[in-house]
Enzyme design. Structure first.
Site, PDB file in Angstrom:
ATOM      1  N   LYS A   1       0.814  -1.191   0.000  1.00 17.01           N
ATOM      2  CA  LYS A   1       0.000   0.000   0.000  1.00 17.01           C
ATOM      3  C   LYS A   1       0.856   1.252   0.000  1.00 17.01           C
ATOM      4  O   LYS A   1       0.356   2.356  -0.184  1.00 17.01           O
ATOM      5  CB  LYS A   1      -0.892   0.013   1.266  1.00 17.01           C
TER       6      LYS A   1
ATOM      7  N   GLU B   1       7.023   2.829  -6.202  1.00 20.92           N
ATOM      8  CA  GLU B   1       7.298   2.256  -4.879  1.00 20.92           C
ATOM      9  C   GLU B   1       7.554   3.368  -3.869  1.00 20.92           C
ATOM     10  O   GLU B   1       8.016   4.450  -4.238  1.00 20.92           O
ATOM     11  CB  GLU B   1       8.521   1.325  -5.032  1.00 20.92           C
ATOM     12  N   ASP B   2       7.222   3.105  -2.617  1.00 18.56           N
ATOM     13  CA  ASP B   2       7.482   4.123  -1.586  1.00 18.56           C
ATOM     14  C   ASP B   2       8.952   4.196  -1.214  1.00 18.56           C
ATOM     15  O   ASP B   2       9.551   5.260  -1.180  1.00 18.56           O
ATOM     16  CB  ASP B   2       6.603   3.885  -0.341  1.00 18.56           C
TER      17      ASP B   2
ATOM     18  N   ASP C   1      14.657  -0.534   0.365  1.00 14.35           N
ATOM     19  CA  ASP C   1      15.511  -0.721   1.530  1.00 14.35           C
ATOM     20  C   ASP C   1      16.576  -1.763   1.165  1.00 14.35           C
ATOM     21  O   ASP C   1      17.553  -1.432   0.501  1.00 14.35           O
ATOM     22  CB  ASP C   1      14.597  -1.156   2.686  1.00 14.35           C
TER      23      ASP C   1
ATOM     24  N   LYS D   1      16.808   3.954   0.506  1.00 18.63           N
ATOM     25  CA  LYS D   1      17.670   3.747   1.668  1.00 18.63           C
ATOM     26  C   LYS D   1      18.881   2.948   1.201  1.00 18.63           C
ATOM     27  O   LYS D   1      19.058   1.771   1.532  1.00 18.63           O
ATOM     28  CB  LYS D   1      16.881   2.960   2.720  1.00 18.63           C
TER      29      LYS D   1
ATOM     30  N   PHE E   1      14.096   4.264  10.495  1.00 17.10           N
ATOM     31  CA  PHE E   1      12.756   3.821  10.154  1.00 17.10           C
ATOM     32  C   PHE E   1      11.859   5.032   9.941  1.00 17.10           C
ATOM     33  O   PHE E   1      11.663   5.839  10.840  1.00 17.10           O
ATOM     34  CB  PHE E   1      12.171   2.891  11.214  1.00 17.10           C
TER      35      PHE E   1
ATOM     36  N   ASP F   1       4.143   3.079   6.495  1.00 21.51           N
ATOM     37  CA  ASP F   1       3.406   2.787   7.722  1.00 21.51           C
ATOM     38  C   ASP F   1       4.305   2.357   8.856  1.00 21.51           C
ATOM     39  O   ASP F   1       5.420   1.899   8.664  1.00 21.51           O
ATOM     40  CB  ASP F   1       2.409   1.655   7.469  1.00 21.51           C
TER      41      ASP F   1
ATOM     42  N   ARG G   1       0.034   6.137   7.376  1.00 20.55           N
ATOM     43  CA  ARG G   1       0.288   6.292   5.937  1.00 20.55           C
ATOM     44  C   ARG G   1      -0.275   7.612   5.411  1.00 20.55           C
ATOM     45  O   ARG G   1       0.126   8.115   4.385  1.00 20.55           O
ATOM     46  CB  ARG G   1      -0.381   5.161   5.142  1.00 20.55           C
TER      47      ARG G   1
HETATM   48  P1  IMP Z   1      13.040  -4.142   1.001  1.00 24.01           P
HETATM   49  O1  IMP Z   1      12.564  -5.459   0.469  1.00 24.01           O
HETATM   50  O2  IMP Z   1      13.992  -4.343   2.158  1.00 24.01           O
HETATM   51  O3  IMP Z   1      13.635  -3.245  -0.059  1.00 24.01           O
HETATM   52  O4  IMP Z   1      11.812  -3.446   1.698  1.00 24.01           O
HETATM   53  C1  IMP Z   1      10.912  -2.714   0.986  1.00 24.01           C
HETATM   54  C2  IMP Z   1       9.631  -2.561   1.766  1.00 24.01           C
HETATM   55  O5  IMP Z   1       9.842  -2.514   3.178  1.00 24.01           O
HETATM   56  C3  IMP Z   1       9.007  -1.229   1.414  1.00 24.01           C
HETATM   57  O6  IMP Z   1       8.131  -1.364   0.328  1.00 24.01           O
HETATM   58  C4  IMP Z   1       8.311  -0.854   2.690  1.00 24.01           C
HETATM   59  O7  IMP Z   1       7.000  -1.393   2.709  1.00 24.01           O
HETATM   60  C5  IMP Z   1       9.106  -1.491   3.784  1.00 24.01           C
HETATM   61  N1  IMP Z   1      10.024  -0.506   4.393  1.00 24.01           N
HETATM   62  C6  IMP Z   1      11.364  -0.434   4.259  1.00 24.01           C
HETATM   63  N2  IMP Z   1      11.884   0.579   4.962  1.00 24.01           N
HETATM   64  C7  IMP Z   1      10.837   1.202   5.556  1.00 24.01           C
HETATM   65  C8  IMP Z   1      10.721   2.350   6.423  1.00 24.01           C
HETATM   66  O8  IMP Z   1      11.691   3.037   6.798  1.00 24.01           O
HETATM   67  N3  IMP Z   1       9.454   2.663   6.815  1.00 24.01           N
HETATM   68  C9  IMP Z   1       8.359   1.955   6.425  1.00 24.01           C
HETATM   69  N4  IMP Z   1       8.419   0.881   5.629  1.00 24.01           N
HETATM   70  C10 IMP Z   1       9.648   0.498   5.199  1.00 24.01           C
HETATM   71 MG    MG Z   2       5.349  -1.738   5.056  1.00 29.60          MG
END
Ligand code: IMP
Ligand code: MG
Length: 182
Positions: free
Chosen positions: A43, A99-100, A103, A131, A152, A159, A165
């Site tokens: 979301k 994408e938001d 990470d 990130k 974070f 969220d 959100r």
């Molecule tokens: P990744 O697979 O580690 O790249 O994580 C991506 C997903 O983790 C994002 O789409 C977010 O939903 C969640 N996420 C990663 N970092 C944060 C953060 O700082 N705040 C909130 N959600 C995060």
């Molecule tokens: Mg999330």
């Protein structure tokens, strides 16, 4: 009150809106003469999609994909499950993933593999936040709003346990609220 959990505001509403406009301009230029399918990752990408799409000047359609990455409130595990699939075929379309935040990159890495076998004409990534220091897998990111530190972050789609959100800026939550439940 929401303000009670805000440690500090990292990116203000105005900064977000200005940057979103710049990205939309760049995207409009790069996709001149084409149609874009904006593929929003639910979301978190929702606010970003809505604001970005308003300023894109080539024809766009939208579709949504729901993803749940098993993990805790603040750490993604890289094990990904599609909870809601796309409604339309992406074959032959210019797909731009919205994408938001990226990470570790594990979620998108999975999604890229999954989508590329569906034969889109092109497949690019647009993320509001990056990130970068936390990246575990290399993925090609085409549009980045802001590179952010390894904290974070919450708000504007992001969220904390499904809450906040709707907040129009991006903030760091107070450590007294933050539980890294690993
Ligand atoms: P990744 O697979 O580690 O790249 O994580 C991506 C997903 O983790 C994002 O789409 C977010 O939903 C969640 N996420 C990663 N970092 C944060 C953060 O700082 N705040 C909130 N959600 C995060
Ligand atoms: Mg999330």
């Amino acid at each position: 009150m929401v303000m009670d959990i805000v440690e500090r505001i990292l990116i203000s509403e105005e900064e977000i809106q200005n940057r979103v406009r710049e990205l939309a301009e760049q995207i409009s230029e790069d996709y001149q003469g084409k149609e874009i399918l904006l593929l929003c990752i639910l979301k978190g990408g929702l606010m970003f999609l809505a604001d970005l799409a308003k300023h894109i000047e080539v024809p766009v359609s939208m579709d949504f994909i729901g993803i749940s990455s098993y993990g805790t409130a603040t750490q993604s595990s890289g094990v990904v499950r599609i909870t809601k699939d796309l409604e339309e075929s992406i074959e032959g379309k210019h797909v731009l993933i919205i994408e938001d935040i990226i990470d570790s990159g594990l979620t998108l890495s999975y999604l890229l593999n999954n989508l590329s076998i569906r034969k889109p004409a092109s497949l690019k990534i647009c993320t509001l936040l990056d990130k970068q220091v936390n990246r575990e897998v290399n993925i090609p990111v085409d549009y980045v709003g802001f590179t952010v530190p390894n904290e974070f972050l919450v708000g504007y789609g992001l969220d904390y346990s499904e809450l906040y959100r709707n907040i129009p800026y991006i903030f760091v939550i107070k450590s007294s609220y933050y539980t890294n439940d690993d």
